[in-house]
Each structure stands twice: as structure tokens, then as C-alpha cells.
Design a protein around this motif. Structure first.
Motif, PDB file in Angstrom:
ATOM      1  N   ASP A  89       0.828  -1.060   0.112  1.00  0.00           N
ATOM      2  CA  ASP A  89      -0.050  -0.080  -0.089  1.00  0.00           C
ATOM      3  C   ASP A  89       0.864   1.260   0.013  1.00  0.00           C
ATOM      4  O   ASP A  89       0.291   2.354   0.263  1.00  0.00           O
ATOM      5  N   PHE A  90       2.233   1.161  -0.311  1.00  0.00           N
ATOM      6  CA  PHE A  90       3.124   2.279  -0.235  1.00  0.00           C
ATOM      7  C   PHE A  90       3.321   2.814  -1.621  1.00  0.00           C
ATOM      8  O   PHE A  90       3.688   1.891  -2.450  1.00  0.00           O
ATOM      9  N   ASP A  91       3.028   4.222  -1.750  1.00  0.00           N
ATOM     10  CA  ASP A  91       3.401   4.773  -3.110  1.00  0.00           C
ATOM     11  C   ASP A  91       4.771   5.229  -3.116  1.00  0.00           C
ATOM     12  O   ASP A  91       4.925   6.088  -2.414  1.00  0.00           O
ATOM     13  N   SER A  92       5.644   4.765  -3.983  1.00  0.00           N
ATOM     14  CA  SER A  92       7.283   4.897  -3.929  1.00  0.00           C
ATOM     15  C   SER A  92       7.264   6.742  -4.450  1.00  0.00           C
ATOM     16  O   SER A  92       8.259   7.015  -4.071  1.00  0.00           O
ATOM     17  N   GLU A  93       6.232   7.298  -4.971  1.00  0.00           N
ATOM     18  CA  GLU A  93       6.121   8.645  -5.337  1.00  0.00           C
ATOM     19  C   GLU A  93       6.425   9.437  -4.049  1.00  0.00           C
ATOM     20  O   GLU A  93       6.686  10.501  -4.017  1.00  0.00           O
ATOM     21  N   ASN A  94       6.029   9.093  -2.853  1.00  0.00           N
ATOM     22  CA  ASN A  94       6.102   9.708  -1.622  1.00  0.00           C
ATOM     23  C   ASN A  94       7.717   9.801  -1.112  1.00  0.00           C
ATOM     24  O   ASN A  94       7.847  10.307  -0.103  1.00  0.00           O
ATOM     25  N   ILE A  95       8.741   9.488  -2.017  1.00  0.00           N
ATOM     26  CA  ILE A  95      10.072   9.356  -1.625  1.00  0.00           C
ATOM     27  C   ILE A  95      10.696  10.570  -2.469  1.00  0.00           C
ATOM     28  O   ILE A  95      10.528  10.590  -3.841  1.00  0.00           O
ATOM     29  N   SER A  96      11.242  11.658  -1.796  1.00  0.00           N
ATOM     30  CA  SER A  96      11.977  12.499  -2.179  1.00  0.00           C
ATOM     31  C   SER A  96      13.288  12.310  -2.288  1.00  0.00           C
ATOM     32  O   SER A  96      13.710  12.139  -1.193  1.00  0.00           O
ATOM     33  N   ILE A  97      14.239  12.347  -3.279  1.00  0.00           N
ATOM     34  CA  ILE A  97      15.535  12.178  -3.142  1.00  0.00           C
ATOM     35  C   ILE A  97      16.365  13.270  -3.821  1.00  0.00           C
ATOM     36  O   ILE A  97      15.937  13.779  -4.951  1.00  0.00           O
ATOM     37  N   GLU A  98      17.248  13.720  -2.994  1.00  0.00           N
ATOM     38  CA  GLU A  98      18.022  14.976  -3.256  1.00  0.00           C
ATOM     39  C   GLU A  98      19.649  14.531  -3.268  1.00  0.00           C
ATOM     40  O   GLU A  98      19.855  13.722  -2.349  1.00  0.00           O
ATOM     41  N   LYS A  99      20.431  15.174  -4.159  1.00  0.00           N
ATOM     42  CA  LYS A  99      21.964  14.740  -4.170  1.00  0.00           C
ATOM     43  C   LYS A  99      22.632  15.981  -3.850  1.00  0.00           C
ATOM     44  O   LYS A  99      22.295  17.175  -4.431  1.00  0.00           O
ATOM     45  N   ASP A 100      23.850  15.791  -3.096  1.00  0.00           N
ATOM     46  CA  ASP A 100      24.789  17.004  -2.993  1.00  0.00           C
ATOM     47  C   ASP A 100      26.175  15.937  -2.767  1.00  0.00           C
ATOM     48  O   ASP A 100      26.644  15.800  -2.068  1.00  0.00           O
ATOM     49  N   GLY A 101      26.824  16.134  -3.980  1.00  0.00           N
ATOM     50  CA  GLY A 101      27.848  15.457  -4.005  1.00  0.00           C
ATOM     51  C   GLY A 101      27.863  13.797  -3.552  1.00  0.00           C
ATOM     52  O   GLY A 101      27.053  13.293  -4.461  1.00  0.00           O
ATOM     53  N   GLU A 102      28.365  13.464  -2.790  1.00  0.00           N
ATOM     54  CA  GLU A 102      28.486  11.998  -2.313  1.00  0.00           C
ATOM     55  C   GLU A 102      27.294  11.662  -1.508  1.00  0.00           C
ATOM     56  O   GLU A 102      26.881  10.600  -1.306  1.00  0.00           O
ATOM     57  N   LEU A 103      26.763  12.841  -1.099  1.00  0.00           N
ATOM     58  CA  LEU A 103      25.741  12.781   0.007  1.00  0.00           C
ATOM     59  C   LEU A 103      24.342  12.604  -0.577  1.00  0.00           C
ATOM     60  O   LEU A 103      23.938  13.341  -1.533  1.00  0.00           O
ATOM     61  N   VAL A 104      23.459  11.499  -0.261  1.00  0.00           N
ATOM     62  CA  VAL A 104      22.082  11.273  -0.728  1.00  0.00           C
ATOM     63  C   VAL A 104      21.185  11.676   0.308  1.00  0.00           C
ATOM     64  O   VAL A 104      21.114  10.959   1.300  1.00  0.00           O
ATOM     65  N   MET A 105      20.190  12.506  -0.004  1.00  0.00           N
ATOM     66  CA  MET A 105      19.196  12.876   1.175  1.00  0.00           C
ATOM     67  C   MET A 105      17.669  12.405   0.656  1.00  0.00           C
ATOM     68  O   MET A 105      17.280  12.800  -0.273  1.00  0.00           O
ATOM     69  N   ILE A 106      17.216  11.445   1.461  1.00  0.00           N
ATOM     70  CA  ILE A 106      15.971  10.806   1.243  1.00  0.00           C
ATOM     71  C   ILE A 106      15.097  11.213   2.291  1.00  0.00           C
ATOM     72  O   ILE A 106      15.201  11.074   3.425  1.00  0.00           O
ATOM     73  N   THR A 107      13.904  11.827   1.798  1.00  0.00           N
ATOM     74  CA  THR A 107      12.873  12.149   2.791  1.00  0.00           C
ATOM     75  C   THR A 107      11.534  11.331   2.237  1.00  0.00           C
ATOM     76  O   THR A 107      11.099  11.231   0.962  1.00  0.00           O
ATOM     77  N   VAL A 108      11.051  10.536   3.224  1.00  0.00           N
ATOM     78  CA  VAL A 108       9.707   9.965   3.042  1.00  0.00           C
ATOM     79  C   VAL A 108       8.636  10.584   3.845  1.00  0.00           C
ATOM     80  O   VAL A 108       8.827  10.621   5.028  1.00  0.00           O
TER      81      VAL A 108
END
Length: 135
Positions: A89-108
């Protein structure tokens, strides 16, 4: 002599009423605990799915090439892990992904709705943020 006469002769007073829960008190207690049990049964799976989603995303930390993956590829990777863990029941569109060089920031951030009784629903909101580095 009966037991009652013996109590009266001994000078002891008899209690005026019985002690214990009345029928109304018992009914209120049963309804209260029945309502709590219903909430646990209805909302428990939502929280268990959220724990599974958190574990799936946290397991991405240290994944080879994570910082080079596109957001679509990261979502696909999360979708595969959730499918294996039977979270449907989870929609993966609820995951936002931002990149800053080697760092990956994931917000759910998402909401789940559970029917409680008739037209009464419970809405539960979840919001998690992660900072990860790929290898």
C-alpha cells in the motif's frame, strides 16, 4: 442460631451494601477495552509497514553506486525491497531524493488511512529523513 443472628448478637454491624463493580461499570470497561483493542488491530499493521519501509530505506546506506543512481533507480531499488517484504500500500512517489555530491538525502512523507467503524477513519502521518553515502 443462624449466621445473621450471631452477627447481630456479637455487636457487629452488617455492611450496608456489597462491594464490587456494578453492571454499568463492567459494561463501560468492556466497551473501553474493546475500543482500544479495535484501534490496535486496525492501526498496528500501518505502524508495522512503516517500520518495514524505514528498514528498506536504511538498508540503502552503503549501497555501491548510490550517489550515482538516479532518483528513479533509487525508487526502483526501494520498491523491490518493499515488494519482498510484502508492503503493497505504499506509493514510492512519496519518496523525495536529493543529491549533494556523495551525500544522498532521502525524505519519506506519507499518510495512511484505516477504516475504524462505518464511515469513521483514522489517518496516520509518517515523516522520515535520511542522509546516506554510497560507496
Amino acid at each position: 442460631m443462624t449466621g445473621m443472628q450471631a452477627m447481630m448478637k456479637g455487636g457487629q454491624k452488617m455492611p450496608g451494601h456489597q462491594r464490587g463493580a456494578s453492571m454499568l461499570t463492567m459494561l463501560v470497561m468492556v466497551l473501553f477495552f474493546g475500543g482500544l483493542l479495535t484501534l490496535v488491530i486496525k492501526l498496528g499493521p500501518l505502524y508495522l509497514d512503516d517500520v518495514t519501509i524505514q528498514e528498506a530505506i536504511e538498508s540503502l546506506d552503503g549501497t555501491a553506486g548510490l550517489s550515482q543512481m538516479s532518483p528513479v533507480a533509487v525508487r526502483a531499488l526501494v520498491d523491490k525491497r518493499l515488494l519482498v517484504n510484502n508492503v503493497r500500500d505504499f506509493d514510492s512517489e512519496n519518496i523525495s531524493i536529493e543529491k549533494d555530491g556523495e551525500l544522498v538525502m532521502i525524505t519519506v512523507a506519507y499518510e495512511m488511512r484505516a477504516p475504524i467503524i462505518s464511515n469513521i477513519d483514522a489517518v496516520v502521518s509518517f515523516n522520515h529523513e535520511y542522509e546516506m553515502r554510497g560507496q
